[in-house]
Design a protein around this motif. Sequence first.
Motif, PDB file in Angstrom:
ATOM      1  N   LEU A 163      -7.985  -6.949   4.449  1.00  0.00           N
ATOM      2  CA  LEU A 163      -8.074  -7.327   5.795  1.00  0.00           C
ATOM      3  C   LEU A 163      -7.402  -6.389   6.820  1.00  0.00           C
ATOM      4  O   LEU A 163      -8.062  -6.110   7.934  1.00  0.00           O
ATOM      5  N   ALA A 164      -6.244  -5.762   6.595  1.00  0.00           N
ATOM      6  CA  ALA A 164      -5.771  -4.840   7.343  1.00  0.00           C
ATOM      7  C   ALA A 164      -6.676  -3.661   7.569  1.00  0.00           C
ATOM      8  O   ALA A 164      -6.667  -3.059   8.779  1.00  0.00           O
ATOM      9  N   GLN A 165      -7.227  -2.965   6.345  1.00  0.00           N
ATOM     10  CA  GLN A 165      -7.826  -2.046   6.571  1.00  0.00           C
ATOM     11  C   GLN A 165      -9.178  -2.122   7.277  1.00  0.00           C
ATOM     12  O   GLN A 165      -9.635  -1.226   8.180  1.00  0.00           O
ATOM     13  N   GLU A 211      -3.376   3.862 -12.451  1.00  0.00           N
ATOM     14  CA  GLU A 211      -4.357   2.985 -12.672  1.00  0.00           C
ATOM     15  C   GLU A 211      -4.742   1.792 -12.143  1.00  0.00           C
ATOM     16  O   GLU A 211      -5.664   1.215 -12.021  1.00  0.00           O
ATOM     17  N   GLN A 212      -3.674   1.619 -11.062  1.00  0.00           N
ATOM     18  CA  GLN A 212      -4.159   0.315 -10.076  1.00  0.00           C
ATOM     19  C   GLN A 212      -4.687   1.037  -8.790  1.00  0.00           C
ATOM     20  O   GLN A 212      -5.175   0.432  -7.865  1.00  0.00           O
ATOM     21  N   LYS A 236      -8.454   2.914  -3.296  1.00  0.00           N
ATOM     22  CA  LYS A 236      -9.129   4.208  -2.868  1.00  0.00           C
ATOM     23  C   LYS A 236     -10.389   4.047  -2.778  1.00  0.00           C
ATOM     24  O   LYS A 236     -10.972   4.598  -1.610  1.00  0.00           O
ATOM     25  N   GLU A 237     -11.096   3.181  -3.313  1.00  0.00           N
ATOM     26  CA  GLU A 237     -12.503   2.635  -3.015  1.00  0.00           C
ATOM     27  C   GLU A 237     -12.858   2.283  -1.519  1.00  0.00           C
ATOM     28  O   GLU A 237     -13.704   2.345  -0.954  1.00  0.00           O
ATOM     29  N   THR A 243      -2.310   4.696  -0.796  1.00  0.00           N
ATOM     30  CA  THR A 243      -1.188   4.180  -1.824  1.00  0.00           C
ATOM     31  C   THR A 243      -0.047   5.062  -1.977  1.00  0.00           C
ATOM     32  O   THR A 243       0.014   6.494  -1.831  1.00  0.00           O
ATOM     33  N   VAL A 244       0.924   4.402  -2.635  1.00  0.00           N
ATOM     34  CA  VAL A 244       2.058   5.236  -2.908  1.00  0.00           C
ATOM     35  C   VAL A 244       2.391   4.507  -4.433  1.00  0.00           C
ATOM     36  O   VAL A 244       2.483   3.459  -4.677  1.00  0.00           O
TER      37      VAL A 244
END
Length: 209
Positions: free
Chosen positions: A19-21, A35-36, A41-42, A47-48
């Motif tokens: 939602l934020a994106q 792995e998460q 990224k899609e 991410t961190v």
Amino acid sequence: MTTLVIGANGQIGKQFCELAQQAGTPIKAMIRSEEQASWFKERGIDTVVADLEGEFEHAFEGCDQVVFTAGSGPHTGPDKTLMIDLYGAIRTADIAKQKGFSRYIMVSAMRAEKPLEAPEKMRPYMAAKFAADAHLSNSGVPYVILKPGRLTDEAASQQFASTVEESGDNQISRANVAHALLHVVQTPGVVNQEYLLLDGKRSISEIVQ
């Protein structure tokens, strides 16, 4: 204003991040492992990699408020509840204070202040939430504590209530919690408040003022 999302890979966390994106609200999703990362990224979400049970202060770089929606989950024991829901939340508040963050937005639980009234299996979790909320509210960090009722997987109605009497039930969808989080993140003037969240018939702006 970039918001660090702790618990981003959880059920509420993922919905909030998406939602934020979509809303163009800057976030950074904290995940436990590479792995998460693919899901985020899609969708073009930063991410961190950091772990609440390890060192995670580096995740705060470039952020000025934090959403804590992490949880040890229903299939773990009290040891994980202590390390994630309690100690992880406390450490997050302390780092946010140290770094001068503008707000800490906590996803807690309805009636967390009365853990002995919860089902026996849930009492350690409720006690952890109660202690973490108390630490946060006394930490000196401006805060908002959201206390959703029993969580469901229903679709978002974006309609809310703030009491059981108003709602007629004690539940709320995870999707509605995600929408409530987005509203709070986008409303910087809301500070040092606690809100009970249930499914209902009012807009979130009527609940969170």
